[in-house]
Design a protein around this motif. Structure first.
Motif, PDB file in Angstrom:
ATOM      1  N   PRO A  50     -23.840  -6.514  11.872  1.00 51.77           N
ATOM      2  CA  PRO A  50     -24.836  -6.196  10.817  1.00 51.77           C
ATOM      3  C   PRO A  50     -24.765  -7.130   9.606  1.00 51.77           C
ATOM      4  N   ASN A  51     -23.643  -7.856   9.429  1.00 53.88           N
ATOM      5  CA  ASN A  51     -23.562  -8.840   8.345  1.00 53.88           C
ATOM      6  C   ASN A  51     -24.661  -9.891   8.451  1.00 53.88           C
ATOM      7  N   PHE A 107     -21.972  -5.860   4.662  1.00 53.64           N
ATOM      8  CA  PHE A 107     -22.026  -4.631   5.446  1.00 53.64           C
ATOM      9  C   PHE A 107     -20.679  -4.311   6.096  1.00 53.64           C
ATOM     10  N   PHE A 128     -27.817  -9.548   9.935  1.00 51.85           N
ATOM     11  CA  PHE A 128     -29.230  -9.161   9.847  1.00 51.85           C
ATOM     12  C   PHE A 128     -29.491  -8.000   8.885  1.00 51.85           C
ATOM     13  N   ILE A 129     -28.447  -7.489   8.214  1.00 48.94           N
ATOM     14  CA  ILE A 129     -28.654  -6.480   7.165  1.00 48.94           C
ATOM     15  C   ILE A 129     -28.189  -7.026   5.821  1.00 48.94           C
ATOM     16  N   HIS A 130     -26.873  -7.239   5.682  1.00 50.11           N
ATOM     17  CA  HIS A 130     -26.324  -7.808   4.456  1.00 50.11           C
ATOM     18  C   HIS A 130     -24.929  -8.341   4.757  1.00 50.11           C
TER      19      HIS A 130
END
Length: 476
Positions: A103-104, A111, A106-108
């Protein structure tokens, strides 16, 4: 009328309560807030630190974020592209960490820090439940003993109500808060270190093993699940492998008094020991085979073999740092002999502590704590996040370290902090001022080693066995 025994016990309980309240003024604050509120406060503190990291890393030349966090994120990027995480140079962790940090991308970028901070809170929850269960069991055993002496049923009910209402919850909340408000643990997880993730499964294994003793029905299944958790954390980090002997012995039905008894324990296991072994091997073999099928020999070398043959010449807290730095590039029988001599004391201590504290589940948390403490102290590489290995388990031992006075506790804490500070000064001068302080760092590493050895000696000397519920079946 109450017996003299019960009156004496009430006086002791009342005296101890007054001493605690007078010497620990902040204790009332911890008890005034519910455990859920403590979790909420701790979550907000960690979120604040994660937000601060974004500002700090953009402004400062010295990053707050752990370099390993960036390496694992790069490994996650390789996985997202259909490649092996080990294609990233210096990626030497389980592929599971790379999957966790996907998720680092494509989210933040922060994360993964949220995930590790969440496991910080999960550790506190398991610590709270385990400490409550253990302390309640210990007090119930004390009540049973007093009832046996007093032979009055109404007195047993009185003590049971007193202990269950106050002591277990007090100790459990205090143990959990020791972890939640520890600045080191909060900083390590918000820097992006995955040690809180692995530490959670170490404590979960302990919880399931001890829970199996308190809950007779389905106890074998609980032990099997403890084995699954243990195998999983061995896959994540190799160091919990050395807890295996203690786990195994804690499930025995007789004491190890000599070498013959020890061999009988190993080669003639009971049903619960077989459940533990089968559970451990099931998860460990399944995970190892799965990732070997995906990534081949490179996975085995980087995740496992490398850690046995590594020689890290970068400055760290280890007693062996200077020796490794001076012997960089040297190979052969001499270096192998020195390595064996260095490992020998560590091996002896592991066997001694496992046999001394690992044979009862009541002493198992302290056994695992001392084993982790020895592993870190004697390790060939020691960094700050390694301290989490034993700090995560230490709260479970606090109730049985009451023999340590508060002045001595603060003295030991001050020694531990000062020893680190004295090491950090030459390390800073080396890394940021390029001074030649290698010998200075080596000397401070030796002081840090001696300090840790003294602290361990003090903890062993002041550990209280009298609070324990001992299974008398083992003495038959």
């Amino acid at each position: 009328m109450k017996t003299d025994t019960s009156k004496h016990w009430e006086e002791i309980m009342s005296s101890n309560t007054k001493k605690i309240r007078s010497s620990m003024w902040w204790w009332s604050w911890l008890l005034a807030i519910s455990f859920k509120q403590h979790l909420l406060i701790s979550a907000l503190l960690r979120l604040s630190l994660i937000a601060y990291t974004q500002i700090h890393d953009s402004q400062s030349a010295v990053p707050y974020t752990d370099i390993d966090y960036k390496v694992v994120t790069d490994g996650a990027r390789q996985v997202l592209q259909g490649e092996s995480p080990f294609a990233r140079h210096t990626y030497r962790y389980s592929p599971i960490l790379a999957y966790l940090q996907l998720p680092n991308l494509f989210i933040h970028a922060a994360f993964g820090k949220l995930i590790y901070s969440m496991f910080d809170l999960l550790i506190a929850i398991v610590i709270h439940r385990l400490a409550y269960m253990v302390v309640k069991g210990q007090f119930e055993k004390t009540v049973q003993h007093l009832f046996y002496q007093a032979s009055k049923s109404h007195e047993c009910k009185y003590f049971d109500a007193l202990d269950e209402r106050n002591q277990p919850e007090t100790v459990a909340r205090g143990a959990a808060c020791f972890w939640l408000y520890n600045p080191l643990t909060a900083v390590i997880s918000t820097r992006g270190s995955g040690d809180s993730f692995s530490s959670f499964f170490v404590i979960l294994s302990l919880y399931l093993l001890i829970r199996a003793e308190h809950r007779q029905e389905h106890s074998n299944w609980l032990i099997f699940f403890a084995g699954l958790s243990h195998g999983f954390v061995i896959h994540l980090r190799l160091y919990p492998l050395l807890f295996s002997l203690a786990y195994y012995l804690s499930l025995s039905t007789s004491l190890v008094r000599n070498f013959r008894n020890f061999l009988q324990q190993i080669f003639r296991p009971n049903v619960q020991q077989l459940c533990l072994v089968f559970g451990t091997l099931s998860s460990l073999v399944l995970l190892t085979w799965t990732f070997y099928s995906l990534y081949g020999y490179q996975y085995l070398y980087e995740a496992y073999i490398y850690h046995f043959v590594r020689k890290d010449a970068r400055h760290n807290f280890s007693l062996q740092f200077l020796m490794q730095y001076l012997s960089t590039g040297e190979e052969g029988e001499t270096s192998l002999l020195i390595k064996l001599l260095v490992l020998a004391p560590q091996f002896v201590l592991i066997i001694y502590l496992s046999l001394t504290f690992g044979q009862f589940r009541q002493t198992l948390p302290f056994c695992v704590f001392t084993l982790a403490f020895v592993l870190v102290t004697y390790n060939s590489v020691v960094t700050s996040q390694y301290f989490i290995w034993y700090l995560a388990i230490f709260p479970l031992c606090l109730n049985n370290l009451k023999l340590l006075s508060w002045p001595r506790c603060f003295m030991l804490l001050a020694l531990w902090i000062c020893a680190q500070a004295l090491w950090l000064l030459p390390a800073y001068l080396l890394e940021f001022r390029t001074w030649n302080t290698f010998n200075w760092i080596g000397a401070q590493s030796a002081i840090f080693f001696l300090t840790n050895s003294y602290i361990l000696k003090e903890l062993l000397a002041h550990y209280g066995f009298t609070h324990f519920k001992i299974s008398y079946k083992k003495f038959r």
